[in-house]
Motif scaffolding. Structure first.
Motif, mmCIF file in Angstrom:
data_model
loop_
_atom_site.group_PDB
_atom_site.id
_atom_site.type_symbol
_atom_site.label_atom_id
_atom_site.label_comp_id
_atom_site.label_asym_id
_atom_site.label_seq_id
_atom_site.Cartn_x
_atom_site.Cartn_y
_atom_site.Cartn_z
ATOM 1 N N THR A 79 -11.264 22.066 47.368
ATOM 2 C CA THR A 79 -11.187 23.387 47.995
ATOM 3 C C THR A 79 -12.450 23.680 48.784
ATOM 4 O O THR A 79 -12.396 24.146 49.927
ATOM 5 C CB THR A 79 -10.969 24.467 46.921
ATOM 6 N N ASN A 80 -13.595 23.408 48.202
ATOM 7 C CA ASN A 80 -14.857 23.626 48.915
ATOM 8 C C ASN A 80 -14.931 22.794 50.192
ATOM 9 O O ASN A 80 -15.493 23.232 51.205
ATOM 10 C CB ASN A 80 -16.036 23.291 48.010
ATOM 11 N N ALA A 81 -14.353 21.589 50.147
ATOM 12 C CA ALA A 81 -14.404 20.695 51.310
ATOM 13 C C ALA A 81 -13.571 21.218 52.480
ATOM 14 O O ALA A 81 -13.747 20.751 53.615
ATOM 15 C CB ALA A 81 -13.930 19.300 50.917
ATOM 16 N N LEU A 82 -12.697 22.177 52.239
ATOM 17 C CA LEU A 82 -11.883 22.749 53.315
ATOM 18 C C LEU A 82 -12.698 23.674 54.215
ATOM 19 O O LEU A 82 -12.242 24.043 55.301
ATOM 20 C CB LEU A 82 -10.691 23.514 52.728
ATOM 21 N N ASN A 83 -13.870 24.077 53.744
ATOM 22 C CA ASN A 83 -14.766 24.945 54.527
ATOM 23 C C ASN A 83 -14.070 26.222 54.983
ATOM 24 O O ASN A 83 -14.195 26.642 56.148
ATOM 25 C CB ASN A 83 -15.326 24.182 55.737
ATOM 26 N N ALA A 84 -13.342 26.837 54.079
ATOM 27 C CA ALA A 84 -12.667 28.095 54.383
ATOM 28 C C ALA A 84 -13.685 29.227 54.476
ATOM 29 O O ALA A 84 -14.780 29.156 53.918
ATOM 30 C CB ALA A 84 -11.624 28.404 53.313
ATOM 31 N N ASP A 85 -13.307 30.292 55.164
ATOM 32 C CA ASP A 85 -14.165 31.470 55.243
ATOM 33 C C ASP A 85 -14.183 32.234 53.920
ATOM 34 O O ASP A 85 -15.187 32.855 53.562
ATOM 35 C CB ASP A 85 -13.678 32.412 56.345
ATOM 36 N N ILE A 86 -13.058 32.185 53.212
ATOM 37 C CA ILE A 86 -12.905 32.939 51.977
ATOM 38 C C ILE A 86 -11.970 32.176 51.057
ATOM 39 O O ILE A 86 -11.069 31.462 51.519
ATOM 40 C CB ILE A 86 -12.356 34.364 52.281
ATOM 41 N N LYS A 117 -17.205 27.932 46.474
ATOM 42 C CA LYS A 117 -18.138 28.575 47.396
ATOM 43 C C LYS A 117 -17.467 28.812 48.741
ATOM 44 O O LYS A 117 -16.777 27.940 49.269
ATOM 45 C CB LYS A 117 -19.386 27.701 47.597
ATOM 46 N N ALA A 118 -17.696 29.984 49.306
ATOM 47 C CA ALA A 118 -17.212 30.307 50.641
ATOM 48 C C ALA A 118 -18.082 31.421 51.214
ATOM 49 O O ALA A 118 -18.603 32.253 50.462
ATOM 50 C CB ALA A 118 -15.749 30.741 50.599
ATOM 51 N N PRO A 119 -18.258 31.476 52.545
ATOM 52 C CA PRO A 119 -19.138 32.489 53.150
ATOM 53 C C PRO A 119 -18.767 33.924 52.791
ATOM 54 O O PRO A 119 -19.649 34.762 52.585
ATOM 55 C CB PRO A 119 -18.969 32.228 54.658
#
Length: 306
Positions: A79-86, A117-119
């Motif tokens: 999931t973290n590797a997807l680099n999603a905003d949220i 983790k996500a921004p």
């Protein structure tokens, strides 16, 4: 009508169905297959120039040997590797059946999920099993559940009929989380609660204070029939895609609307995406609906799945 529980029991034990298919449905698809389902959509309420990537985790049902902590760690990493905003989590973190070798304590799976983790952060709601499997809460008729306490201790906010305004690239949107619609088991002499759900859709949306678009998190998808067009997108889990899905059709779906809200992207009053989830409920068996992380991109081309 046959229930999902009885159907899955029948299917898992039906000799004519084939030992190899049963072995695949028990030992391969639920445990060894993990995909990313990708949806690129532009709801009418969403600004065309505002791109937002949302990673969705639903229905973990953490337990040994079917959803081990190592498996949860792999889901977190992917999931973290997807680099999603949220990142949003749609409930049912606890085991949903009895065919386990160990029930994983909430503090353990929540600690692993704390690695997400996500921004724009990680946000959660609860599912029915997070309530049902908490005997203290069921007897008392009120929360908080152990699942909520563990998630919050891991730094993950849990929404129950609440909403929060977030911004990205000077664009604002609201993230709203509905309380679970099936939180309490039917009343008995041990469980005096008469009202099954803790959901309050009007109160949840009443906290939206301006005209920025709204993303609604609702564990069970059926509320989509009551969600106003004010909402841009509803994200739900609960169904597991029926847990058995053949040629795009699920024989048994825990929704009063059947296959209409069983899985995938549809439009009711707003756009609705129902995740196939990650774990298993009632039986450790999945066929034709492998575990998935969902990645939604708002402001993009039509839906695709890979």
């Amino acid at each position: 009508m046959i229930s999902r529980r009885h159907f899955l029991r029948f299917l898992a034990g039906f000799g004519a169905f084939g030992a190899s298919t049963t072995a695949y449905g028990v030992g391969v698809e639920p445990m060894l297959r993990l995909r990313v389902a990708r949806y690129d959509i532009l709801p009418p309420q969403w600004p065309a120039d505002f791109q937002l990537k949302i990673a969705v985790i639903a229905d973990l049902h953490a337990c040994d040997p079917w959803m081990t902590l190592e498996h949860v760690e792999a889901i977190v990493d992917r999931t973290n590797a997807l680099n999603a905003d949220i990142i949003v989590m749609l409930g049912d973190y606890v085991a949903g059946h009895r065919r386990v070798t160990r029930y994983i304590p909430a503090t353990e799976w929540a600690s692993v999920l704390g690695g997400l983790k996500a921004p724009l952060g990680v946000h959660a709601i609860l599912g029915n099993h997070d309530w049902w499997e908490d005997n203290i809460v069921q007897r008392a008729g009120q929360g908080p559940t152990r699942a909520r306490q563990a998630l919050e201790a891991a730094g993950i906010p849990v929404y129950e009929n609440d909403a929060r305004r977030l911004t990205k690239d000077n664009h604002a949107f609201w993230l709203a989380g509905l309380g679970d619609q099936l939180a309490y088991l039917p009343a008995s002499r041990f469980r005096p609660v008469r009202r099954i759900g803790v959901d309050d859709l009007a109160a949840t949306l009443g906290k939206v204070a301006d005209d920025a678009p709204v993303i609604l998190l609702a564990h069970e998808p059926d509320v989509a029939m009551r969600v106003p067009a004010r909402v841009a997108l509803q994200l739900s889990g609960h169904t597991h895609g029926g847990q058995v899905r053949l040629f795009g059709w699920s024989p048994v779906v825990p929704s009063r609307y059947g296959n209409r809200l069983a899985y995938g992207h549809t439009r009711v009053n707003c756009d609705v995406i129902v995740s196939g989830g990650l774990g298993c409920s009632f039986m450790p068996f999945r066929l034709g609906v492998p575990p998935e992380i969902v990645l939604v991109t708002l402001g993009g081309p039509p839906s695709t799945i890979s």
